[in-house]
Design a protein around this motif. Structure first.
Motif, PDB file in Angstrom:
ATOM      1  N   ILE A 523       0.865  -0.828  -0.328  1.00 31.77           N
ATOM      2  CA  ILE A 523      -0.286  -0.101  -0.029  1.00 31.77           C
ATOM      3  C   ILE A 523       1.420   1.893  -0.311  1.00 31.77           C
ATOM      4  N   TYR A 524      -0.003   2.060  -1.012  1.00 33.85           N
ATOM      5  CA  TYR A 524       1.151   3.261  -1.596  1.00 33.85           C
ATOM      6  C   TYR A 524       0.602   4.856  -1.019  1.00 33.85           C
ATOM      7  N   GLU A 525       0.612   5.570  -0.467  1.00 31.50           N
ATOM      8  CA  GLU A 525       0.156   6.784  -0.296  1.00 31.50           C
ATOM      9  C   GLU A 525       0.927   8.028  -1.301  1.00 31.50           C
ATOM     10  N   VAL A 526      -0.748   8.336  -2.048  1.00 32.62           N
ATOM     11  CA  VAL A 526      -0.196   8.906  -3.033  1.00 32.62           C
ATOM     12  C   VAL A 526      -0.440  10.509  -2.754  1.00 32.62           C
ATOM     13  N   SER A 527       0.276  11.050  -3.199  1.00 38.41           N
ATOM     14  CA  SER A 527       0.264  12.857  -3.563  1.00 38.41           C
ATOM     15  C   SER A 527       0.758  13.372  -4.823  1.00 38.41           C
ATOM     16  N   ARG A 538       3.029  -2.904   4.065  1.00 41.61           N
ATOM     17  CA  ARG A 538       2.914  -4.254   3.284  1.00 41.61           C
ATOM     18  C   ARG A 538       1.552  -5.130   4.509  1.00 41.61           C
ATOM     19  N   CYS A 539       1.081  -5.588   3.068  1.00 42.22           N
ATOM     20  CA  CYS A 539      -0.010  -6.625   3.704  1.00 42.22           C
ATOM     21  C   CYS A 539       0.208  -8.224   3.496  1.00 42.22           C
ATOM     22  N   THR A 540       0.302  -9.314   4.585  1.00 39.58           N
ATOM     23  CA  THR A 540       1.073 -10.288   4.227  1.00 39.58           C
ATOM     24  C   THR A 540      -0.485 -11.279   5.298  1.00 39.58           C
ATOM     25  N   TRP A 570      -8.975  -6.377   3.696  1.00 40.13           N
ATOM     26  CA  TRP A 570      -7.912  -6.265   3.879  1.00 40.13           C
ATOM     27  C   TRP A 570      -8.950  -4.523   4.822  1.00 40.13           C
ATOM     28  N   ASN A 571      -7.915  -3.734   6.010  1.00 44.69           N
ATOM     29  CA  ASN A 571      -8.035  -2.782   6.016  1.00 44.69           C
ATOM     30  C   ASN A 571      -6.733  -1.595   5.640  1.00 44.69           C
ATOM     31  N   ALA A 572      -7.220  -0.578   4.975  1.00 46.20           N
ATOM     32  CA  ALA A 572      -6.075  -0.731   3.821  1.00 46.20           C
ATOM     33  C   ALA A 572      -5.258   0.237   4.612  1.00 46.20           C
ATOM     34  N   SER A 573      -5.707   1.265   4.999  1.00 47.24           N
ATOM     35  CA  SER A 573      -4.872   2.808   6.289  1.00 47.24           C
ATOM     36  C   SER A 573      -3.839   1.470   7.322  1.00 47.24           C
ATOM     37  N   LEU A 574      -4.542   0.519   7.772  1.00 47.59           N
ATOM     38  CA  LEU A 574      -3.683   0.150   9.008  1.00 47.59           C
ATOM     39  C   LEU A 574      -2.986  -1.306   8.540  1.00 47.59           C
ATOM     40  N   CYS A 575      -2.736  -1.437   7.390  1.00 45.07           N
ATOM     41  CA  CYS A 575      -2.196  -2.842   6.189  1.00 45.07           C
ATOM     42  C   CYS A 575      -2.232  -3.972   6.682  1.00 45.07           C
ATOM     43  N   ARG A 576      -3.803  -4.018   7.933  1.00 40.59           N
ATOM     44  CA  ARG A 576      -3.980  -5.020   8.076  1.00 40.59           C
ATOM     45  C   ARG A 576      -5.320  -6.325   7.620  1.00 40.59           C
ATOM     46  N   GLN A 577      -5.492  -7.639   7.890  1.00 41.91           N
ATOM     47  CA  GLN A 577      -6.046  -8.327   7.530  1.00 41.91           C
ATOM     48  C   GLN A 577      -7.252  -8.306   8.593  1.00 41.91           C
ATOM     49  N   ILE A 578      -8.596  -8.198   8.244  1.00 37.04           N
ATOM     50  CA  ILE A 578     -10.433  -8.313   8.616  1.00 37.04           C
ATOM     51  C   ILE A 578     -10.312 -10.207   8.646  1.00 37.04           C
ATOM     52  N   PRO A 579      -9.782 -10.316   9.293  1.00 35.06           N
ATOM     53  CA  PRO A 579     -10.348 -12.265   9.449  1.00 35.06           C
ATOM     54  C   PRO A 579     -11.738 -12.663   9.388  1.00 35.06           C
TER      55      PRO A 579
END
Length: 686
Positions: A523-527, A538-540, A570-579
């Protein structure tokens, strides 16, 4: 998938289906009522019509001042030039006929229109024009259900009229005006693909010669007009070595000439029922590794080109050398054309030169060099008013003259094609392939806007939300940020060393997600107006490579699929999986390209192994879904495709796996890309 094993848990509100024995749980929206898993969903009212095929490797070359077609007119989107020969011809209608994938294209210059013969089920490998210039014979490889290419000789089905009969290698003879199929010959007779075809010339085309790519390269002669399936007159072994050309003599009904690896052979149909062969005698001259092409002089001599760049003239009725012209080209000569006035044009497959010889095989001094970027000459045929039509070994198009030179007019892909992205506001789309090329296409003009060669093989692509920037994902883990107008590379980044399989901007444009073959989601922040990228994380969690991803409409969540049929959130801003995937059952998704979801249950055919459906796309109005599969099919469904038994409209044309499908921004067109067939097809919704 087995639809018999798909079950619906009404209490929990999910469907359990199986892919290669692995259960996949897909949650339905909570407001779904009266769901009956056994119900058969109908196909949509909308249908697809093939509008344009590409890319094309054809060059128009003027060799006189008589030019019927302006040089600004181009072929666009498709021709198989990388490995087939003698496959570009001008018809009396003014259309040029050529083939790409399983489609045969008839392109009209003046009207800027295409028609398509779609009778074949797999790669068309050769083409022959009847002497009346109206009928066309095309030969194909074995279909997707017969990948080993074994014919009924070795594995006979119980019924020759079985529906899968057209999957076997065969020849189709059809009318170039009506596009109606007249005869289908050779079903159950050919072992592999048909590599060469030729109608007899001296008797007005009553016979057809075909060469099979079997180990012995069997040559057969057909009375093709006998019934719907024709009658085979004779068949014999041609050569254990590769055969690249077979042509009936234009003045002798019973004579056929073949050539290929280390040989040229002169055949005679004796008694109308048996072929006898005389091998060409090279005497003390260097025997070439390949005799690469054939033509006939106006007096009936056979002219051959070889892998050493030499021209050999064989006296009419003999198998001996009458004249030897050394060093016409550097490397192989892939095509020879005898012009109406008797001069000869030769095309170099390695040096990319077109050379003109007079009727005595002396160089006239007229020649032209193709740009290196378009490759070498693959096929040459004479057009109207002194024009030549030239196919190249790379899928490009150019125009010019032998005295003034040639200019490239269009480029195409020559290696596997995976990346496809549509412009968010314009009728444009971008393609990228393992040939390291990207092309931006105009869907209305059927032409290329610009092209660029990159340093790595290309796997994926995406436009920024405003269309100003393009992200290119490579097979090396590298990804690049390009200006969509200037092609300037703003920056390069690397995540892992595996292919970037998929990439997509969030709907609000603040984030970029990249799915890699290394199992991770980045995941990257865009500006800075889509020019600057800072990694968020990184989401693993996937146990296999990421194949597809979609953003939620509010840009908070991502859903992904993987190579082992996982569906993760996934929660994009936290890079965490939503189980707990049930928590996202009511999320609205901005796009729908994940092939595994509740809304795509019905796209999986009976017995699918999980890799059969390569990609899908939901139309922007949310009413349709298109899929790309491993069987060369583009399918159109009503969306959502939530019934395991969902009917669809299925369309052929691609000969290899279809790698991607995308609706254009206004939903009037669908673009599909082929893998090994490197073709781009534009479909009109009607």
């Amino acid at each position: 998938m087995s639809t018999r094993d798909a079950t619906y848990n009404e209490e929990e509100g999910y469907v359990r289906m199986f892919l290669r024995g692995r259960p996949v749980i897909l949650y339905a929206p909570s407001d779904l009522e009266g769901y009956d898993i056994s119900k058969v969903a109908t196909a949509p009212q909308s249908k697809l019509k093939l509008e344009w095929v590409g890319p094309l490797s054809v060059i128009l070359v003027c060799i006189s001042n008589c030019i019927d077609l302006p040089l600004t007119d181009t072929f666009r989107y498709g021709y198989r030039g990388r490995d087939c020969r003698s496959n570009v011809h001008l018809l009396p209608t003014g259309e040029v006929v050529y083939f790409v994938a399983a489609a045969v294209v008839l392109h009209n210059f003046e009207e800027q229109a295409q028609r398509h013969y779609l009778g074949h089920t797999d790669d068309v490998k050769c083409l022959a024009i009847h002497p009346n210039r109206l009928l066309i014979a095309t030969g194909q490889a074995a279909g997707h259900d017969r990948r080993e290419g074994r014919s009924w000789k070795f594995n006979p089905p119980p019924d020759r009229t079985a529906p899968e009969a057209d999957q076997w290698p065969h020849v189709r003879i059809w009318n170039s005006v009506s596009l109606s199929t007249l005869h289908v010959i050779g079903i159950g007779e050919f072992e592999r693909s048909i590599c060469c075809l030729s109608f007899s010339k001296a008797d007005g085309g009553t016979l057809l010669c075909a060469v099979d790519e079997a180990p012995d390269h069997n040559i057969s002669i057909w009375d093709w007009q006998k019934g719907e399936r024709g009658q085979k007159i004779t068949e014999t072994k041609c050569s254990v070595d590769t055969v690249v050309a077979a042509e009936f003599h234009p003045m002798e009904r019973t004579c056929v000439v073949t050539c290929g690896k280390s040989h040229i052979a002169f055949w005679n149909l004796e008694g109308g029922c048996a072929l006898s062969k005389r091998m060409g005698i090279f005497e003390n001259r260097d025997k070439p590794k390949y005799v690469t092409c054939l033509a006939f002089s106006q007096s009936g001599d056979v002219i051959s080109g070889d892998s050493n760049g030499n021209i050999i003239v064989w006296g009419r009725g003999t198998n001996t050398v009458a004249k030897f012209v050394r060093g016409v080209h550097e490397g192989s000569i892939f095509s020879i054309t005898v012009l109406k006035e008797g001069n000869v044009i030769t095309g170099g497959g390695k040096d990319g030169r077109l050379v003109e010889l007079d009727s005595e095989y002396n160089k006239t001094g007229m020649e032209s060099q193709l740009p290196e970027s378009v490759g070498g000459v693959r096929a040459v045929s004479e057009g109207r008013g002194g024009q030549l039509i030239v196919g190249t070994t790379k899928n490009c198009i150019a125009g010019g003259s032998l005295d003034l030179g040639l200019r490239t007019m269009m480029v195409g892909h020559t290696d596997e094609l995976w990346a496809l992205a549509v412009h968010p506001s314009l009728p444009q789309f971008l393609t990228g392939g393992h040939d390291k090329l990207i092309h931006l296409w105009d869907s209305q003009a059927h032409d290329v806007v610009w092209s660029k060669e990159l340093s790595d093989k290309i796997q994926s692509a995406a436009f920024s939300n405003d269309g100003s920037v393009i992200i290119i994902g490579a097979t090396t883990g590298k990804w690049m940020v390009l200006d969509a107008e200037t092609k300037e590379i703003y920056s390069e980044h690397t995540d892992g060393d595996e292919p970037i399989q998929v990439l997509k901007f969030s709907p609000d444009g603040s984030l970029l997600a990249l799915g890699s073959r290394d199992n991770n989601l980045y995941i990257y922040e865009v500006s800075d107006e889509f020019r600057k990228y800072s990694r968020v994380g990184r989401c693993t969690g996937h146990s296999s490579y990421v194949t597809h991803l979609d953003w939620s409409s509010d840009s908070q969540f991502i859903q992904t699929n993987s190579g082992d049929y996982e569906v993760l959130y996934w929660n994009a801003s936290l890079c965490r999986q939503i189980p707990q995937s049930s928590q996202l059952r009511d999320v609205e998704w901005a796009t729908h390209t994940c092939t595994l979801s509740f809304g795509t249950i019905g796209v999986w055919p009976e017995g699918a192994d999980g890799t059969d459906v390569n990609n899908c796309d939901r139309s922007h109005d949310g009413s349709l879904m298109a899929t790309a599969d491993d069987f060369g099919k583009v399918k159109l469904y009503s969306y959502p495709v939530k019934q395991p038994k969902s009917l669809c409209h299925s369309y052929g044309g691609h000969s290899s796996h279809v790698t991607n499908v995308n609706f254009l921004v206004d939903d009037t067109r669908l673009i599909s890309s082929g893998g090994a067939d490197t073709s781009i097809m534009q479909w009109m919704l009607c």
